[in-house]
Scaffold this motif. Structure first.
Motif, PDB file in Angstrom:
ATOM      1  N   ALA A   1      30.815  33.379 -26.661  1.00 51.53           N
ATOM      2  CA  ALA A   1      31.302  33.370 -25.502  1.00 51.53           C
ATOM      3  C   ALA A   1      32.152  34.699 -24.969  1.00 51.53           C
ATOM      4  O   ALA A   1      32.315  35.178 -23.730  1.00 51.53           O
ATOM      5  N   LEU A   2      32.781  35.435 -25.979  1.00 49.79           N
ATOM      6  CA  LEU A   2      33.678  36.208 -25.742  1.00 49.79           C
ATOM      7  C   LEU A   2      33.270  37.594 -24.751  1.00 49.79           C
ATOM      8  O   LEU A   2      33.915  38.003 -23.678  1.00 49.79           O
ATOM      9  N   PRO A   3      31.801  38.116 -25.096  1.00 51.77           N
ATOM     10  CA  PRO A   3      31.645  39.295 -24.143  1.00 51.77           C
ATOM     11  C   PRO A   3      31.603  38.836 -22.722  1.00 51.77           C
ATOM     12  O   PRO A   3      31.877  39.591 -21.940  1.00 51.77           O
ATOM     13  N   GLU A   4      31.159  37.518 -22.517  1.00 44.56           N
ATOM     14  CA  GLU A   4      30.796  37.167 -21.048  1.00 44.56           C
ATOM     15  C   GLU A   4      32.275  36.920 -20.350  1.00 44.56           C
ATOM     16  O   GLU A   4      32.511  37.160 -19.396  1.00 44.56           O
ATOM     17  N   ILE A   5      33.075  36.170 -21.335  1.00 49.01           N
ATOM     18  CA  ILE A   5      34.589  36.029 -20.730  1.00 49.01           C
ATOM     19  C   ILE A   5      35.336  37.378 -20.217  1.00 49.01           C
ATOM     20  O   ILE A   5      35.896  37.543 -19.262  1.00 49.01           O
ATOM     21  N   LEU A   6      35.414  38.276 -21.426  1.00 49.38           N
ATOM     22  CA  LEU A   6      35.816  39.713 -21.260  1.00 49.38           C
ATOM     23  C   LEU A   6      35.125  40.293 -19.980  1.00 49.38           C
ATOM     24  O   LEU A   6      35.896  40.922 -19.010  1.00 49.38           O
ATOM     25  N   GLY A   7      34.051  40.348 -19.881  1.00 50.70           N
ATOM     26  CA  GLY A   7      33.225  40.634 -18.657  1.00 50.70           C
ATOM     27  C   GLY A   7      33.584  40.444 -17.372  1.00 50.70           C
ATOM     28  O   GLY A   7      33.465  40.967 -16.543  1.00 50.70           O
ATOM     29  N   GLU A   8      34.272  38.963 -17.221  1.00 49.26           N
ATOM     30  CA  GLU A   8      34.466  38.359 -15.996  1.00 49.26           C
ATOM     31  C   GLU A   8      36.131  39.027 -15.606  1.00 49.26           C
ATOM     32  O   GLU A   8      36.547  38.544 -14.524  1.00 49.26           O
TER      33      GLU A   8
END
Length: 359
Positions: A206-213
């Motif tokens: 999930a990290l890429p999507e969380i950081l991308g937000e």
């Protein structure tokens, strides 16, 4: 001045309530020491809080039939003998136990020496050591009703400095320690002292999507697990010792739902996504039931926690101010306060009453 021994070793779930009560007793003028073994986190946590730690041999109970099972009576006898020596040498007036390896020897030693002893059960379902303690004559305290152990319901003792105040000294300390941006919302992910492999895997996905937000992540991945790949706005550490700072910088917590964890997170007024351990007798799900029902947290089964689910939960809670504030208000309203003070006051009042009768 009363001299009290608190007994809670092994995991933070046993040690932190013991230390919270130790602080409350100390604030009332009592001298407090702690009982533990070399196998648990108490060798780090207790001295760091300023209390003397007395050590006895651990008494692990094998979960399967083996040769070790036949060694248990001898180990129990030795641990009780060691505890009796500590109680005599320290001239202790009372014992307060919180479960774990050291609890049963503490209860048995106190009973044989006719020292008053008290038993606190943090979980929704009481453990064997604490049930034994009450049967031996200890005064019971429960975090919740219907734990299976007799005793007054007082909640879970938590540290007074777990405020969740993002503008206070603890938050400033945490941001400096972990290199966090004050302007970004912070997700705290922790699997406890040993970490949680499944939570670690879900976060990695999930990290890429969380950081991308635009969010940032503080992640305690566990000392026994491999360190994750580094990323900007992602701080990964094997273990967090300064939980007061961690809760102060966090806006949302994703974690297991051990009794102590739930109590601390709700005391800090933080929204949470709880992922109960899929093992044991289901007590982790029960631990979070009240705050989930109140709307301060969400419960996701371990089998359902994927990277996609984690990212959706984080985006919905941190990305929607209305949902976030409703959850934060509910967590604040649910958080228990004053359990440590109630236990400390009861112990010292009983000792004072007994002293008056003797006089």
């Amino acid at each position: 001045m009363k001299h009290v021994l608190v007994a809670g070793g092994g995991t933070a779930g046993h040690i932190e309530p013991a230390l919270a009560v130790a602080d409350a007793l100390s604030a009332r003028g009592a001298t407090v020491e702690a009982l533990g073994t070399t196998r648990g986190l108490e060798t780090d946590l207790v001295p760091a809080r300023g209390y003397r730690l007395r050590l006895i041999d651990p008494v692990p109970i094998p979960r399967k039939l083996s040769a070790d099972l036949f060694k248990v009576p001898g180990r129990v006898s030795r641990a009780v003998r060691q505890t009796r020596e500590i109680l005599r040498e320290g001239d202790f007036d009372a014992v307060v136990g919180f479960g774990g390896y050291v609890a049963a020897p503490a209860y048995m030693a106190a009973r044989t020496l006719k020292i008053p002893f008290y038993v606190h059960e943090a979980n929704a379902r009481a453990g064997m050591a604490n049930k034994l303690g009450v049967r031996l004559g200890g005064v019971g305290f429960n975090a919740v009703a219907d734990s299976g152990m007799p005793g007054e319901v007082v909640g879970i003792p938590v540290r007074r400095d777990l405020t969740g105040d993002r503008s206070g000294e603890a938050a400033a300390r945490g941001r400096e320690k972990w290199g966090l941006d004050e302007e970004r919302s912070t997700l705290l992910v922790t699997g406890g002292s040993q970490g949680a492999v499944h939570l670690n895997a879900a976060l990695a996905d999930a990290l890429p999507e969380i950081l991308g937000e635009g969010f940032q992540v503080l992640h305690a991945y566990g000392k026994k697990n491999d360190a994750p790949e580094p990323a900007e706005h992602y701080t990964a550490v094997p273990y967090i010792e300064d939980m007061a700072a961690a809760y102060a910088v966090a806006d949302l917590v994703v974690c297991r739902s051990g009794a102590m964890t739930v109590a601390e997170v709700t005391a800090a007024g933080l929204p949470a996504v709880y992922v109960p351990l899929p093992h044991g007798n289901g007590e982790q799900g029960l631990n979070a039931a009240d705050v989930v029902a109140a709307g301060g947290a969400r419960l996701i089964a371990d089998a359902d926690m994927t990277g996609e689910v984690l990212a959706e939960q984080v985006k919905e809670i941190l990305g929607r101010p209305d949902i976030y504030q409703d959850m934060r208000n509910a967590a604040h309203a649910t958080g228990e306060e004053g359990a440590a003070d109630r236990i400390a006051a009861r112990v010292l009042a009983d000792l004072g009453a007994a002293e008056g009768k003797d006089a």
